[in-house]
Design a protein around this motif. Sequence first.
Motif, PDB file in Angstrom:
ATOM      1  N   PHE B  26       0.756  -1.466   0.058  1.00  0.00           N
ATOM      2  CA  PHE B  26       0.009  -0.046   0.045  1.00  0.00           C
ATOM      3  C   PHE B  26       0.769   1.179   0.095  1.00  0.00           C
ATOM      4  O   PHE B  26       0.190   2.470  -0.362  1.00  0.00           O
ATOM      5  CB  PHE B  26      -1.149  -0.001   1.067  1.00  0.00           C
ATOM      6  CG  PHE B  26      -2.128  -1.136   1.261  1.00  0.00           C
ATOM      7  CD1 PHE B  26      -2.716  -1.365   0.151  1.00  0.00           C
ATOM      8  CD2 PHE B  26      -2.070  -1.933   2.439  1.00  0.00           C
ATOM      9  CE1 PHE B  26      -3.462  -2.376   0.054  1.00  0.00           C
ATOM     10  CE2 PHE B  26      -2.920  -3.149   2.159  1.00  0.00           C
ATOM     11  CZ  PHE B  26      -3.396  -3.373   1.203  1.00  0.00           C
ATOM     12  N   ILE B  42      -1.234   1.529   8.560  1.00  0.00           N
ATOM     13  CA  ILE B  42      -2.335   1.828   7.452  1.00  0.00           C
ATOM     14  C   ILE B  42      -3.750   2.239   8.134  1.00  0.00           C
ATOM     15  O   ILE B  42      -4.319   1.720   8.544  1.00  0.00           O
ATOM     16  CB  ILE B  42      -2.570   0.520   6.459  1.00  0.00           C
ATOM     17  CG1 ILE B  42      -1.403  -0.253   5.596  1.00  0.00           C
ATOM     18  CG2 ILE B  42      -3.645   1.049   5.374  1.00  0.00           C
ATOM     19  CD1 ILE B  42      -1.627  -1.376   5.359  1.00  0.00           C
ATOM     20  N   ILE B  43      -3.365   3.596   8.233  1.00  0.00           N
ATOM     21  CA  ILE B  43      -4.744   4.380   8.950  1.00  0.00           C
ATOM     22  C   ILE B  43      -4.929   4.005  10.357  1.00  0.00           C
ATOM     23  O   ILE B  43      -5.720   3.224  10.434  1.00  0.00           O
ATOM     24  CB  ILE B  43      -6.235   4.348   8.211  1.00  0.00           C
ATOM     25  CG1 ILE B  43      -5.898   4.401   6.486  1.00  0.00           C
ATOM     26  CG2 ILE B  43      -6.975   5.274   8.380  1.00  0.00           C
ATOM     27  CD1 ILE B  43      -6.894   3.948   5.671  1.00  0.00           C
ATOM     28  N   ASP B  48      -4.263   3.016  18.430  1.00  0.00           N
ATOM     29  CA  ASP B  48      -3.133   2.421  17.522  1.00  0.00           C
ATOM     30  C   ASP B  48      -1.884   3.271  18.030  1.00  0.00           C
ATOM     31  O   ASP B  48      -0.756   2.984  18.512  1.00  0.00           O
ATOM     32  CB  ASP B  48      -3.262   2.261  16.416  1.00  0.00           C
ATOM     33  CG  ASP B  48      -4.273   1.168  15.836  1.00  0.00           C
ATOM     34  OD1 ASP B  48      -4.113   0.017  16.391  1.00  0.00           O
ATOM     35  OD2 ASP B  48      -4.984   1.320  15.042  1.00  0.00           O
ATOM     36  N   PRO B 101      -6.519  10.568  12.834  1.00  0.00           N
ATOM     37  CA  PRO B 101      -7.836  11.712  13.223  1.00  0.00           C
ATOM     38  C   PRO B 101      -8.835  10.923  14.022  1.00  0.00           C
ATOM     39  O   PRO B 101      -8.833   9.757  13.848  1.00  0.00           O
ATOM     40  CB  PRO B 101      -8.150  11.776  11.658  1.00  0.00           C
ATOM     41  CG  PRO B 101      -7.619  10.815  10.884  1.00  0.00           C
ATOM     42  CD  PRO B 101      -6.564   9.931  11.539  1.00  0.00           C
ATOM     43  N   LEU B 276      -6.066   4.767  -1.130  1.00  0.00           N
ATOM     44  CA  LEU B 276      -6.971   5.236   0.290  1.00  0.00           C
ATOM     45  C   LEU B 276      -8.234   6.102  -0.068  1.00  0.00           C
ATOM     46  O   LEU B 276      -8.858   6.645   0.713  1.00  0.00           O
ATOM     47  CB  LEU B 276      -5.847   6.296   0.664  1.00  0.00           C
ATOM     48  CG  LEU B 276      -4.742   5.630   1.401  1.00  0.00           C
ATOM     49  CD1 LEU B 276      -3.446   6.643   1.501  1.00  0.00           C
ATOM     50  CD2 LEU B 276      -4.856   5.024   2.634  1.00  0.00           C
ATOM     51  N   ALA B 423     -13.101  10.173   2.867  1.00  0.00           N
ATOM     52  CA  ALA B 423     -11.961   9.125   2.356  1.00  0.00           C
ATOM     53  C   ALA B 423     -10.534   9.973   2.458  1.00  0.00           C
ATOM     54  O   ALA B 423      -9.878   9.431   2.876  1.00  0.00           O
ATOM     55  CB  ALA B 423     -12.412   8.971   1.041  1.00  0.00           C
ATOM     56  N   GLN B 426      -8.452   9.761   5.288  1.00  0.00           N
ATOM     57  CA  GLN B 426      -7.710   8.736   5.578  1.00  0.00           C
ATOM     58  C   GLN B 426      -6.148   8.848   5.237  1.00  0.00           C
ATOM     59  O   GLN B 426      -5.366   7.976   5.573  1.00  0.00           O
ATOM     60  CB  GLN B 426      -8.345   7.327   5.076  1.00  0.00           C
ATOM     61  CG  GLN B 426      -9.866   7.346   5.586  1.00  0.00           C
ATOM     62  CD  GLN B 426     -10.214   5.936   5.049  1.00  0.00           C
ATOM     63  OE1 GLN B 426     -10.171   4.785   5.584  1.00  0.00           O
ATOM     64  NE2 GLN B 426     -11.103   6.001   3.830  1.00  0.00           N
TER      65      GLN B 426
END
Lengths: 168, 456
Positions: B26, B42-43, B48, B101, B276, B423, B426
Amino acid sequence: MPDPITNPATPEAYFGKEAVTAALADHAAIQGLAALITDAKWDRNELTLTVASDTIVAACEAAKTSGYNFLEDVTAVDWFPTEPRFQISYSILSLSLKQRIRLVARLAEGETIASITSVWPAANFYEREVFDLFGVPFTGHPRLTRIMMPDNWEGHPLRKDYPVEGYR
Amino acid sequence: MAFLEEVLEPGVEKKRDTTGATLAGFRTAESLVPDKTAEDMIIPGVEDVVDESTSGHKPHGSDPVSDQTMILNMGPQHPSTHGVLRLVIEVDGETIISLAPDIGYLHTGIEKTCEAKFYAQVTPLTDRIDYLCPMTNNTAYALAVEKLLGIEVPERAQILRVLFNELTRIQSHLVWLGTHAMDIGALTVFLYCFREREDLMRIFEAVSGQRMMTSYVRIGGLALEPPADLYATIRKFLKNFPEKIAEYEGLLNNNPIWISRLKGVGHLSPEDAIALGVTGPPLRASGVDFDVRRDMPYSSYEKFTFAVPVSNGCDVWARYIVRMEEMRESTKICLQALDMLASMPEGRIVADAPKIILPDREQMKTQMESLIHHFKIVTEGFAVPAGEVTSSVEAPHGMMNYYVVSDGTAKPYRVHMRNADFATLQALETMCKGKLIADVVAIIGSIDIVLGAIDR
């Protein structure tokens, strides 16, 4: 390949896998997903392909291989009290073919569906939103937490048995 | 510095292959930041980032001091997050190790509210989603319901929709430019942008009676006939506007602070952008040539000639260039629309569907049949044939889709809005990783988000 979106030969609606497959044999998505489709619909110039909920990752992989490379949207519809209750709709666009398809999977209350974040990372927020507002769990999602509602919220607001107004 | 020089040459438009974008891992090699940053999640979610700061890196208070990282909360009440966006950032000094975010502060349950309203009553709700482009929201919703109903909108109304959609795009881009420049430290641009925005607000008020929440585009057509002198006012605005764009560019293009804050910041490769779900100007600034207006035309956009600005810069500067060019192209589209309207005979601005569209006031007061239709539409709404449709328009922020499901009754069974902002957010982590905190402000400005559209 004739473009089914603009091709005036196919303006009418077709329902059922056989009818759609016969009418839109040239369609890239029909060719790529033929083995996975359980039901299909060509209505108002939009193609909706139903797949079994346990094959959704394979279906997304197949769609991507067929040129549908851009995941636009993942959302759900609650058909309560009809069973199976939830319809998960995946809107997938092809930037080169300039077409979109809708992949649909149905699942009952308590069932889970595999996350497609391994195919498109863009599904991350959308799956969190469906989980938050409909309570549909996605297995294999990196961090499935509420995204809109507070973490201690009870219930899933977009379910049809959740009231529009009033106190909880 | 070699990187900075090759970042962007405006005007050089290379077509990039958008099919079969490589998504393995990715992240493309150029977007991977070595050494300091956290491993690729990944996002990541907020948890996390917090977990990562306490496991992988040494947290605040540990020894030696040089290895410590810190969790920083940015927002939700922060002027440069353009609304109520909260960012949880792990920083090492000023370098961003990871970022997540946190959204939902403006969630008002519009999708749920839509299910309790008649189809026509949903239109004012759509204004409030992406509140910088109400006309575009209205158009996307109207297109979806018209597709369900199978009604044809008169050509004149379609051209008017294009005209006001493009004016809305200019208005939205002006707010973006003003706030983005203010975030970077150039306050004058904000005042100039809002001066021109005021003209547009007056145009919207003249046509709909409202400055921001216009609800002007309705199911089946438009709300009102524009006032007689409005076209001349719009033409006067459009005549002056290109030199105003040049004025903004004169303030910014050679400004050394503006250049060094924008160039080479917030790199987003085309492969990452597609993976993404990024759309609109940020996608085109990453070299992917896709615009819904040109590639999947709606509302008679196929009758207009316009260029789609694309840049291979992939950075904040490229997004700036793309949007400035888009304003110029929108001006051209508006002028074409005005010419088309001038050469077109007067005619209806709503579809011929008396059971769906409210009759005008005079008919309602004088004709029995119109009175009955009016009463029925207001009290019972109108039934929409069962089915599910997606409409797609190119909003100022990117692709805006409305997914409307009908079960055959007078209220929508489900309305879902796909807004570009949701989107695009992200991709924030990909763009910010390894950069400085000050760059986060520039990058948020460059993706042009509206939290009303994200939280709905």
